[in-house]
Design a protein around this motif. Structure first.
Motif, PDB file in Angstrom:
ATOM      1  N   ALA A  23       0.831  -1.209   0.000  1.00 21.96           N
ATOM      2  CA  ALA A  23       0.000   0.000   0.000  1.00 21.96           C
ATOM      3  C   ALA A  23       0.864   1.256   0.000  1.00 21.96           C
ATOM      4  O   ALA A  23       0.578   2.211  -0.730  1.00 21.96           O
ATOM      5  N   LEU A  24       1.927   1.259   0.797  1.00 19.44           N
ATOM      6  CA  LEU A  24       2.835   2.410   0.828  1.00 19.44           C
ATOM      7  C   LEU A  24       3.517   2.617  -0.523  1.00 19.44           C
ATOM      8  O   LEU A  24       3.634   3.752  -1.003  1.00 19.44           O
ATOM      9  N   THR A  25       3.940   1.532  -1.138  1.00 20.99           N
ATOM     10  CA  THR A  25       4.586   1.624  -2.449  1.00 20.99           C
ATOM     11  C   THR A  25       3.612   2.136  -3.502  1.00 20.99           C
ATOM     12  O   THR A  25       3.959   3.011  -4.304  1.00 20.99           O
ATOM     13  N   ALA A  26       2.396   1.593  -3.483  1.00 20.17           N
ATOM     14  CA  ALA A  26       1.381   2.062  -4.434  1.00 20.17           C
ATOM     15  C   ALA A  26       1.119   3.555  -4.231  1.00 20.17           C
ATOM     16  O   ALA A  26       1.053   4.323  -5.193  1.00 20.17           O
ATOM     17  N   GLY A  27       0.988   3.968  -2.978  1.00 21.88           N
ATOM     18  CA  GLY A  27       0.773   5.381  -2.688  1.00 21.88           C
ATOM     19  C   GLY A  27       1.907   6.250  -3.197  1.00 21.88           C
ATOM     20  O   GLY A  27       1.680   7.308  -3.792  1.00 21.88           O
ATOM     21  N   ALA A  28       3.137   5.793  -2.982  1.00 15.51           N
ATOM     22  CA  ALA A  28       4.303   6.554  -3.445  1.00 15.51           C
ATOM     23  C   ALA A  28       4.323   6.653  -4.971  1.00 15.51           C
ATOM     24  O   ALA A  28       4.622   7.713  -5.533  1.00 15.51           O
ATOM     25  N   VAL A  29       3.986   5.558  -5.643  1.00 15.47           N
ATOM     26  CA  VAL A  29       3.976   5.566  -7.114  1.00 15.47           C
ATOM     27  C   VAL A  29       2.884   6.497  -7.636  1.00 15.47           C
ATOM     28  O   VAL A  29       3.130   7.290  -8.555  1.00 15.47           O
ATOM     29  N   PHE A  30       1.689   6.435  -7.053  1.00 11.15           N
ATOM     30  CA  PHE A  30       0.623   7.334  -7.502  1.00 11.15           C
ATOM     31  C   PHE A  30       1.003   8.797  -7.263  1.00 11.15           C
ATOM     32  O   PHE A  30       0.744   9.658  -8.114  1.00 11.15           O
ATOM     33  N   ALA A  31       1.611   9.094  -6.122  1.00  6.37           N
ATOM     34  CA  ALA A  31       2.051  10.467  -5.846  1.00  6.37           C
ATOM     35  C   ALA A  31       3.108  10.902  -6.867  1.00  6.37           C
ATOM     36  O   ALA A  31       3.058  12.027  -7.379  1.00  6.37           O
ATOM     37  N   LEU A  32       4.044  10.017  -7.170  1.00  6.48           N
ATOM     38  CA  LEU A  32       5.082  10.320  -8.152  1.00  6.48           C
ATOM     39  C   LEU A  32       4.472  10.579  -9.528  1.00  6.48           C
ATOM     40  O   LEU A  32       4.857  11.525 -10.220  1.00  6.48           O
ATOM     41  N   VAL A  33       3.495   9.772  -9.914  1.00 11.84           N
ATOM     42  CA  VAL A  33       2.815   9.975 -11.201  1.00 11.84           C
ATOM     43  C   VAL A  33       2.129  11.339 -11.217  1.00 11.84           C
ATOM     44  O   VAL A  33       2.173  12.048 -12.225  1.00 11.84           O
ATOM     45  N   GLY A  34       1.517  11.713 -10.095  1.00 10.62           N
ATOM     46  CA  GLY A  34       0.892  13.030 -10.015  1.00 10.62           C
ATOM     47  C   GLY A  34       1.892  14.157 -10.174  1.00 10.62           C
ATOM     48  O   GLY A  34       1.602  15.166 -10.822  1.00 10.62           O
ATOM     49  N   ILE A  35       3.075  13.981  -9.610  1.00  8.30           N
ATOM     50  CA  ILE A  35       4.124  15.002  -9.720  1.00  8.30           C
ATOM     51  C   ILE A  35       4.668  15.076 -11.138  1.00  8.30           C
ATOM     52  O   ILE A  35       4.760  16.154 -11.727  1.00  8.30           O
ATOM     53  N   VAL A  36       5.034  13.928 -11.717  1.00 10.06           N
ATOM     54  CA  VAL A  36       5.649  13.953 -13.047  1.00 10.06           C
ATOM     55  C   VAL A  36       4.655  14.402 -14.121  1.00 10.06           C
ATOM     56  O   VAL A  36       5.070  14.848 -15.187  1.00 10.06           O
ATOM     57  N   GLY A  37       3.357  14.322 -13.826  1.00 11.48           N
ATOM     58  CA  GLY A  37       2.372  14.845 -14.763  1.00 11.48           C
ATOM     59  C   GLY A  37       2.471  16.349 -14.949  1.00 11.48           C
ATOM     60  O   GLY A  37       1.929  16.903 -15.900  1.00 11.48           O
ATOM     61  N   PHE A  38       3.200  17.015 -14.038  1.00  7.44           N
ATOM     62  CA  PHE A  38       3.414  18.464 -14.131  1.00  7.44           C
ATOM     63  C   PHE A  38       4.795  18.815 -14.662  1.00  7.44           C
ATOM     64  O   PHE A  38       5.181  19.987 -14.663  1.00  7.44           O
ATOM     65  N   ILE A  39       5.567  17.832 -15.110  1.00  9.50           N
ATOM     66  CA  ILE A  39       6.937  18.087 -15.574  1.00  9.50           C
ATOM     67  C   ILE A  39       6.990  18.026 -17.098  1.00  9.50           C
ATOM     68  O   ILE A  39       6.769  16.967 -17.693  1.00  9.50           O
ATOM     69  N   PRO A  40       7.309  19.177 -17.730  1.00  7.12           N
ATOM     70  CA  PRO A  40       7.451  19.185 -19.192  1.00  7.12           C
ATOM     71  C   PRO A  40       8.558  18.214 -19.610  1.00  7.12           C
ATOM     72  O   PRO A  40       9.569  18.070 -18.938  1.00  7.12           O
ATOM     73  N   GLY A  41       8.344  17.549 -20.707  1.00 10.76           N
ATOM     74  CA  GLY A  41       9.303  16.558 -21.189  1.00 10.76           C
ATOM     75  C   GLY A  41       8.836  15.159 -20.820  1.00 10.76           C
ATOM     76  O   GLY A  41       8.731  14.299 -21.684  1.00 10.76           O
ATOM     77  N   ILE A  42       8.564  14.935 -19.544  1.00  6.00           N
ATOM     78  CA  ILE A  42       7.964  13.660 -19.138  1.00  6.00           C
ATOM     79  C   ILE A  42       6.505  13.670 -19.594  1.00  6.00           C
ATOM     80  O   ILE A  42       5.969  12.660 -20.021  1.00  6.00           O
ATOM     81  N   THR A  43       5.896  14.843 -19.501  1.00  3.84           N
ATOM     82  CA  THR A  43       4.546  15.053 -20.036  1.00  3.84           C
ATOM     83  C   THR A  43       4.702  15.814 -21.346  1.00  3.84           C
ATOM     84  O   THR A  43       5.162  16.958 -21.354  1.00  3.84           O
ATOM     85  N   THR A  44       4.372  15.150 -22.451  1.00  4.92           N
ATOM     86  CA  THR A  44       4.497  15.787 -23.762  1.00  4.92           C
ATOM     87  C   THR A  44       3.307  16.711 -23.993  1.00  4.92           C
ATOM     88  O   THR A  44       2.275  16.595 -23.334  1.00  4.92           O
ATOM     89  N   ASN A  45       3.472  17.613 -24.924  1.00  2.00           N
ATOM     90  CA  ASN A  45       2.446  18.626 -25.226  1.00  2.00           C
ATOM     91  C   ASN A  45       2.060  19.387 -23.958  1.00  2.00           C
ATOM     92  O   ASN A  45       0.897  19.715 -23.740  1.00  2.00           O
TER      93      ASN A  45
END
Length: 155
Positions: A23-45
């Motif tokens: 559960a902790l790992t899943a939470g960390a991964v979902f949080a990381l996905v939320g963060i990288v969704g705001f990073i240009p380059g990792i998020t195209t367009n």
């Protein structure tokens, strides 16, 4: 407060179960996905990142359609996993309940017109397949690891 007076699941002497670690790992991964969704380059367009709706042209890893709302949902879902991953019972609820939410999102994505206002999250076909996989895996892990954890100790 000493470790012995801490609530179960929280304290220096607490050994995490595989269920809690999952559960902790899943939470960390979902949080990381939320963060990288705001990073240009990792998020195209990235310049096409909208607040919500199918008009958002931003694509996480060039595959998954995202919006500001979508990223915030990932951050909140991640925070829930990090908080709930502290006890056996809450970890099980997070994995099974979260998996159920992802199966509902999968069904939602299947039945809506992806080009309509109903696609407010937004989701695309790649999101739908990922939601199906996440739902199945999270529920299975919640039941399998939860069964083993409940035999070893209660929260």
């Amino acid at each position: 407060m000493s470790a012995s007076s801490a609530s179960p699941g929280i304290g220096a002497g607490h050994h995490r179960t595989p269920l809690e670690l999952t559960a902790l790992t899943a939470g960390a991964v979902f949080a990381l996905v939320g963060i990288v969704g705001f990073i240009p380059g990792i998020t195209t367009n990235y310049s096409q990142l909208g607040f919500a709706g199918h008009e958002s042209g931003a694509m996480l890893l060039g595959v998954f359609q995202v919006s500001i709302l979508h990223n915030i949902v990932h951050l909140l879902f991640g925070a829930a996993g990090l908080l709930m991953g502290r006890t056996v019972t809450q970890s099980r609820y997070y994995l099974i309940g979260g998996g159920a939410v992802y199966l509902v999102l999968w069904l939602y994505g299947l039945f809506i017109d992806q080009g309509s206002a109903a696609n407010f999250i937004p989701v695309n076909t790649a999101d739908n397949w990922l939601h199906l996989a996440l739902g199945i895996v999270m529920i299975a892990l919640g039941f399998v690891l939860g069964r083993n954890a409940s035999h070893s100790r209660q929260p």
